[in-house]
Design a protein around this motif. Structure first.
Motif, PDB file in Angstrom:
ATOM      1  N   ILE A 235      29.837  -0.990 -16.020  1.00  0.00           N
ATOM      2  CA  ILE A 235      29.140  -0.046 -16.901  1.00  0.00           C
ATOM      3  C   ILE A 235      27.649  -0.028 -16.580  1.00  0.00           C
ATOM      4  O   ILE A 235      27.031   1.035 -16.507  1.00  0.00           O
ATOM      5  N   GLN A 236      27.081  -1.221 -16.372  1.00  0.00           N
ATOM      6  CA  GLN A 236      25.664  -1.303 -16.050  1.00  0.00           C
ATOM      7  C   GLN A 236      25.339  -0.529 -14.774  1.00  0.00           C
ATOM      8  O   GLN A 236      24.273   0.106 -14.665  1.00  0.00           O
ATOM      9  N   SER A 237      26.258  -0.555 -13.823  1.00  0.00           N
ATOM     10  CA  SER A 237      25.997   0.138 -12.560  1.00  0.00           C
ATOM     11  C   SER A 237      25.867   1.640 -12.758  1.00  0.00           C
ATOM     12  O   SER A 237      25.222   2.327 -11.953  1.00  0.00           O
ATOM     13  N   LEU A 238      26.459   2.184 -13.828  1.00  0.00           N
ATOM     14  CA  LEU A 238      26.311   3.611 -14.118  1.00  0.00           C
ATOM     15  C   LEU A 238      24.880   3.957 -14.497  1.00  0.00           C
ATOM     16  O   LEU A 238      24.442   5.116 -14.333  1.00  0.00           O
ATOM     17  N   LEU A 239      24.144   2.960 -15.000  1.00  0.00           N
ATOM     18  CA  LEU A 239      22.773   3.189 -15.460  1.00  0.00           C
ATOM     19  C   LEU A 239      21.740   2.869 -14.390  1.00  0.00           C
ATOM     20  O   LEU A 239      20.557   3.221 -14.546  1.00  0.00           O
ATOM     21  N   ASP A 240      22.148   2.155 -13.352  1.00  0.00           N
ATOM     22  CA  ASP A 240      21.218   1.813 -12.280  1.00  0.00           C
ATOM     23  C   ASP A 240      20.890   3.042 -11.446  1.00  0.00           C
ATOM     24  O   ASP A 240      21.547   4.090 -11.558  1.00  0.00           O
ATOM     25  N   ASP A 241      19.869   2.953 -10.600  1.00  0.00           N
ATOM     26  CA  ASP A 241      19.454   4.080  -9.761  1.00  0.00           C
ATOM     27  C   ASP A 241      20.639   4.617  -8.971  1.00  0.00           C
ATOM     28  O   ASP A 241      21.350   3.863  -8.288  1.00  0.00           O
ATOM     29  N   GLY A 242      20.860   5.906  -9.114  1.00  0.00           N
ATOM     30  CA  GLY A 242      21.954   6.538  -8.405  1.00  0.00           C
ATOM     31  C   GLY A 242      23.273   6.467  -9.121  1.00  0.00           C
ATOM     32  O   GLY A 242      24.251   7.086  -8.675  1.00  0.00           O
ATOM     33  N   GLY A 243      23.340   5.732 -10.241  1.00  0.00           N
ATOM     34  CA  GLY A 243      24.570   5.656 -11.014  1.00  0.00           C
ATOM     35  C   GLY A 243      24.862   6.966 -11.718  1.00  0.00           C
ATOM     36  O   GLY A 243      23.963   7.784 -11.959  1.00  0.00           O
ATOM     37  N   ALA A 244      26.116   7.171 -12.093  1.00  0.00           N
ATOM     38  CA  ALA A 244      26.525   8.465 -12.637  1.00  0.00           C
ATOM     39  C   ALA A 244      25.745   8.846 -13.886  1.00  0.00           C
ATOM     40  O   ALA A 244      25.319  10.002 -14.046  1.00  0.00           O
ATOM     41  N   ILE A 245      25.551   7.907 -14.811  1.00  0.00           N
ATOM     42  CA  ILE A 245      24.819   8.234 -16.038  1.00  0.00           C
ATOM     43  C   ILE A 245      23.342   8.398 -15.748  1.00  0.00           C
ATOM     44  O   ILE A 245      22.670   9.269 -16.333  1.00  0.00           O
ATOM     45  N   GLU A 246      22.793   7.596 -14.841  1.00  0.00           N
ATOM     46  CA  GLU A 246      21.379   7.744 -14.479  1.00  0.00           C
ATOM     47  C   GLU A 246      21.113   9.129 -13.903  1.00  0.00           C
ATOM     48  O   GLU A 246      20.098   9.775 -14.229  1.00  0.00           O
ATOM     49  N   VAL A 247      22.038   9.615 -13.092  1.00  0.00           N
ATOM     50  CA  VAL A 247      21.887  10.953 -12.507  1.00  0.00           C
ATOM     51  C   VAL A 247      21.965  12.018 -13.598  1.00  0.00           C
ATOM     52  O   VAL A 247      21.181  12.983 -13.608  1.00  0.00           O
ATOM     53  N   LEU A 248      22.910  11.845 -14.551  1.00  0.00           N
ATOM     54  CA  LEU A 248      23.023  12.805 -15.647  1.00  0.00           C
ATOM     55  C   LEU A 248      21.741  12.852 -16.478  1.00  0.00           C
ATOM     56  O   LEU A 248      21.237  13.925 -16.834  1.00  0.00           O
ATOM     57  N   VAL A 249      21.218  11.672 -16.809  1.00  0.00           N
ATOM     58  CA  VAL A 249      20.008  11.618 -17.635  1.00  0.00           C
ATOM     59  C   VAL A 249      18.814  12.181 -16.889  1.00  0.00           C
ATOM     60  O   VAL A 249      17.965  12.887 -17.471  1.00  0.00           O
ATOM     61  N   ALA A 250      18.715  11.896 -15.599  1.00  0.00           N
ATOM     62  CA  ALA A 250      17.609  12.452 -14.802  1.00  0.00           C
ATOM     63  C   ALA A 250      17.654  13.975 -14.827  1.00  0.00           C
ATOM     64  O   ALA A 250      16.601  14.644 -14.914  1.00  0.00           O
ATOM     65  N   GLY A 251      18.867  14.541 -14.772  1.00  0.00           N
ATOM     66  CA  GLY A 251      18.987  15.996 -14.847  1.00  0.00           C
ATOM     67  C   GLY A 251      18.545  16.533 -16.183  1.00  0.00           C
ATOM     68  O   GLY A 251      17.901  17.590 -16.269  1.00  0.00           O
ATOM     69  N   VAL A 252      18.872  15.820 -17.264  1.00  0.00           N
ATOM     70  CA  VAL A 252      18.458  16.239 -18.599  1.00  0.00           C
ATOM     71  C   VAL A 252      16.941  16.182 -18.737  1.00  0.00           C
ATOM     72  O   VAL A 252      16.316  17.068 -19.332  1.00  0.00           O
ATOM     73  N   VAL A 253      16.348  15.098 -18.191  1.00  0.00           N
ATOM     74  CA  VAL A 253      14.890  14.984 -18.256  1.00  0.00           C
ATOM     75  C   VAL A 253      14.241  16.169 -17.537  1.00  0.00           C
ATOM     76  O   VAL A 253      13.263  16.762 -18.032  1.00  0.00           O
ATOM     77  N   SER A 254      14.773  16.535 -16.409  1.00  0.00           N
ATOM     78  CA  SER A 254      14.223  17.689 -15.666  1.00  0.00           C
ATOM     79  C   SER A 254      14.389  18.973 -16.457  1.00  0.00           C
ATOM     80  O   SER A 254      13.473  19.818 -16.501  1.00  0.00           O
ATOM     81  N   THR A 255      15.540  19.129 -17.084  1.00  0.00           N
ATOM     82  CA  THR A 255      15.782  20.349 -17.865  1.00  0.00           C
ATOM     83  C   THR A 255      14.819  20.450 -19.038  1.00  0.00           C
ATOM     84  O   THR A 255      14.248  21.521 -19.316  1.00  0.00           O
ATOM     85  N   ILE A 256      14.627  19.336 -19.744  1.00  0.00           N
ATOM     86  CA  ILE A 256      13.703  19.357 -20.885  1.00  0.00           C
ATOM     87  C   ILE A 256      12.284  19.573 -20.397  1.00  0.00           C
ATOM     88  O   ILE A 256      11.486  20.321 -21.013  1.00  0.00           O
ATOM     89  N   GLY A 257      11.924  18.956 -19.280  1.00  0.00           N
ATOM     90  CA  GLY A 257      10.563  19.115 -18.760  1.00  0.00           C
ATOM     91  C   GLY A 257      10.269  20.524 -18.298  1.00  0.00           C
ATOM     92  O   GLY A 257       9.087  20.916 -18.199  1.00  0.00           O
ATOM     93  N   ALA A 258      11.293  21.301 -18.038  1.00  0.00           N
ATOM     94  CA  ALA A 258      11.082  22.692 -17.595  1.00  0.00           C
ATOM     95  C   ALA A 258      10.907  23.660 -18.743  1.00  0.00           C
ATOM     96  O   ALA A 258      10.588  24.842 -18.528  1.00  0.00           O
ATOM     97  N   LEU A 259      11.103  23.195 -19.970  1.00  0.00           N
ATOM     98  CA  LEU A 259      10.936  24.069 -21.122  1.00  0.00           C
ATOM     99  C   LEU A 259       9.452  24.388 -21.327  1.00  0.00           C
ATOM    100  O   LEU A 259       8.571  23.606 -20.954  1.00  0.00           O
ATOM    101  N   PRO A 260       9.165  25.540 -21.941  1.00  0.00           N
ATOM    102  CA  PRO A 260       7.764  25.893 -22.230  1.00  0.00           C
ATOM    103  C   PRO A 260       7.105  24.811 -23.090  1.00  0.00           C
ATOM    104  O   PRO A 260       7.733  24.269 -23.994  1.00  0.00           O
ATOM    105  N   LEU A 261       5.875  24.539 -22.788  1.00  0.00           N
ATOM    106  CA  LEU A 261       5.030  23.617 -23.546  1.00  0.00           C
ATOM    107  C   LEU A 261       5.422  22.137 -23.387  1.00  0.00           C
ATOM    108  O   LEU A 261       4.796  21.277 -24.003  1.00  0.00           O
ATOM    109  N   VAL A 262       6.457  21.791 -22.600  1.00  0.00           N
ATOM    110  CA  VAL A 262       6.999  20.429 -22.591  1.00  0.00           C
ATOM    111  C   VAL A 262       6.908  19.804 -21.202  1.00  0.00           C
ATOM    112  O   VAL A 262       7.216  20.437 -20.193  1.00  0.00           O
ATOM    113  N   ASN A 263       6.448  18.578 -21.183  1.00  0.00           N
ATOM    114  CA  ASN A 263       6.612  17.691 -20.028  1.00  0.00           C
ATOM    115  C   ASN A 263       7.488  16.525 -20.482  1.00  0.00           C
ATOM    116  O   ASN A 263       7.268  15.966 -21.551  1.00  0.00           O
ATOM    117  N   ALA A 264       8.464  16.122 -19.685  1.00  0.00           N
ATOM    118  CA  ALA A 264       9.410  15.086 -20.111  1.00  0.00           C
ATOM    119  C   ALA A 264       9.484  13.962 -19.079  1.00  0.00           C
ATOM    120  O   ALA A 264       9.346  14.200 -17.875  1.00  0.00           O
TER     121      ALA A 264
END
Length: 596
Positions: A235-264
């Motif tokens: 489970i921990q490996s999913l959160l490490d760099d390149g892990g499936a959940i880490e990749v999902l969260v990185a995508g969410v951070v990018s999506t939120i950071g692309a919103l108007p007025l927001v840096n994430a």
């Protein structure tokens, strides 16, 4: 005098050693009492050849038919024994442990009430017993139903370093105690003690166990974090760099950071294993584990290992119980030692229902779903005036989080859904709606995606937890397993139902070659250390011996006359029969001639 099997005083021996298959000679440690009497009896409750405890204080009773037929009795005298010391290898200890002699060898407990008796009323009759006795000198069964009987003990922890070395004592095993339940012996001769049909004997031993304390086992509680870390690694490996959940969260951070007025940016992505660790400590490490038969029980909280030697030796010999073992049964022989090591290994690393690995696996299977996952994203919200030389106005740094148990992310029954928290995005003067709802939508989608990524990893944990635990615990437990054989081989040799004149010992009993001895228990401390150099000590408990000859014929002349008369009668009967047969033959012939 005949008595039934009886129980005797409790006795406990701490820290002792034995070599597989080693036979320590009974003659080298026998309590030999020479006598010329036709019948004699001897009993001793406690005997240490190194101290020559032959009379005073050791429940030592003798009887000789020719000058002192008895009934004679003698009891343990603690005040006499307290002044004695025992040489044990590199240390010398007081024989008796008291309030002022805390390092003594023996803490007598109820063994202090032990007595011996000896009685030889006729040349062909002798009786001896040792234990808790009645007024008739026989073992008193009812005396052992007293629940207040206090176990005795023999503390040999100070000898462990001679066998294991101080470093191993400090880190692996630092105490050992051989516990011995009620014991005693009796023997009665009604004719020659060289004739087994004329001798009745029995021994009694209520229980036998070995208790060890291991700092290594005690430290298993402190290893819980490491154990859990290894188990949840998929489970921990999913959160490490390149892990499936880490990749999902990185995508969410990018999506939120692309919103108007927001840096994430990502503040934290972690799992909290405390619920699982607490469950292991509360439900398991404060309890005990055992092998399948229950003959090895390990208390993880206290670091105690209890070895039920009674059960092991009974099972290994195929006997009905502890009081029906063959003569001269060696308890810690190579086969028994192997069973003990295997039993400890099974209790810790095996797959039986009460083993450490099995119980840990059960806790993990239930509480893995309580492990929590936390996603913490920092959202910086600013207003840009779009004017030259006018920088954007920073309004707030707002954390947006997703938290929940693994069971919640996986939709397990009994687990709440993960919580999406955007409550900190509440700032005046900005079009919050244009920021808030897209963030909520993005995080809600993340919850579903995390659940999808977690499912195979959790399934892997459940499928492989037993193997993972075994691999994690093996290097921790191995030093203990490696120490057990040297410990058991070198500390004490234990013999139940010792009969010196019976094979494989084939040595004289205590009253000489024509006598018979049975003792409930015989111990040999430090059997691998040369006696002449170390003061090697044998310890005998509950011993009884008789010597008798066959009863003489009171009127041998009468027997001869009777035999002669019987022979004459037999001859006369034979002659009469022969005469009668001859007459019959003659008459038959005459009748035949007349008919012709």
């Amino acid at each position: 005098m005949k008595t039934g099997a009886k129980g005797l005083a409790y006795f406990t021996v701490a820290a002792m050693v034995v070599t597989p298959g080693l036979i320590f000679a009974a003659s080298a440690s026998a309590d030999e009492i020479p006598t010329t009497a036709p019948a004699a009896a001897h009993g001793h409750g406690l005997y240490l050849p190194a101290l020559n405890l032959g009379v005073a204080g050791a429940a030592y009773a003798n009887s000789n038919n020719d000058n002192d037929p008895g009934l004679n009795k003698d009891a343990i005298n603690v005040s006499v024994l307290e002044s004695l010391e025992v040489d044990l290898g590199t240390v010398t200890l007081p024989l008796i442990k008291t309030a002022t002699q805390s390092n003594g060898l023996l803490n007598l407990g109820s063994l202090g009430a032990l007595e011996s008796s000896a009685h030889s009323p006729q040349s062909h009759s002798a009786y001896s017993a040792s234990g808790l006795l009645g007024s008739d000198g026989a073992l008193a069964l009812d005396a052992y139903n007293d629940a207040s009987l206090e176990p005795a003990s023999v503390d040999l922890s100070s000898l462990l370093a001679q066998i294991l070395g101080q470093s191993t004592v400090d880190t692996v095993i630092d105490t050992a105690e051989l516990s011995i339940g009620a014991l005693g012996a009796e023997v009665e001769a009604t004719g020659s003690t060289l004739d087994p049909t004329k001798v009745e004997h029995k021994y009694v031993l209520a229980d036998l166990g070995l208790d060890l304390h291991s700092n290594l086992v005690d430290d298993l509680v402190d290893s819980t974090d490491a154990i859990v870390s290894d188990v949840v690694q998929p489970i921990q490996s999913l959160l490490d760099d390149g892990g499936a959940i880490e990749v999902l969260v990185a995508g969410v951070v990018s999506t939120i950071g692309a919103l108007p007025l927001v840096n994430a940016s990502l503040n934290e992505l972690s799992i909290d294993t405390q619920p699982l660790t607490a469950a292991i400590q509360d439900q398991f490490l404060n309890s005990s584990v055992s092998n399948e038969e229950g003959s090895i029980v390990i208390d993880l909280e206290d670091g105690l290992i209890h070895i039920d030697l009674a059960q092991i030796v009974v099972d290994s010999t195929g006997s009905a119980d502890l009081n029906s073992l063959p003569a001269n049964t060696e308890v810690l022989d190579s086969a028994t030692i192997a069973l003990i090591v295997e039993g400890v290994e099974e209790a810790l690393l095996g797959s039986s229902a009460n083993s450490l690995v099995t119980k840990l696996t059960s806790v993990i299977n239930e509480y893995i779903y309580h492990v929590e996952l936390n996603v913490d994203i920092e959202a910086d919200i600013s207003i840009d005036a779009n004017l030259p030389l006018v920088p954007p106005v920073h309004l707030v740094t707002a954390p947006v989080t997703v938290t929940g148990s693994l069971g919640g992310f996986l939709g397990q029954s009994g687990h709440d859904d993960p919580v999406v928290d955007t409550s900190q995005i509440n700032v005046l003067l900005i079009p919050v709606g244009t920021v808030l709802q897209p963030i909520v939508d993005t995080l809600t989608g993340l919850v579903s995606n995390i659940g999808g990524a977690l499912a195979p990893a959790v399934n892997t944990v459940l499928a492989e937890s037993s193997t993972t635990l075994t691999n994690t615990l093996t290097p921790v437990v191995t030093p203990l397993l490696d120490t057990l054989s040297p410990l058991l081989n070198g500390l004490v040799q234990i013999r139940i139902n010792e009969q010196p004149s019976v094979a494989p010992l084939n040595t004289d009993a205590d009253l000489g070659a024509a006598s018979f001895t049975v003792r409930a228990l015989s111990l040999n401390l430090l059997p691998l250390i040369d006696e002449a150099k170390s003061g090697n000590v044998a310890l005998q408990l509950g011993s009884a011996t008789t010597l008798a000859e066959d009863e003489e014929d009171p009127d041998p002349g009468a027997d001869a006359t009777s035999t002669a008369d019987a022979d004459a009668t037999s001859t006369a009967d034979t002659d009469a029969t022969s005469t009668s047969t001859a007459d019959a033959d003659v008459n038959a012939s005459a009748s035949a001639s007349a008919s012709a």
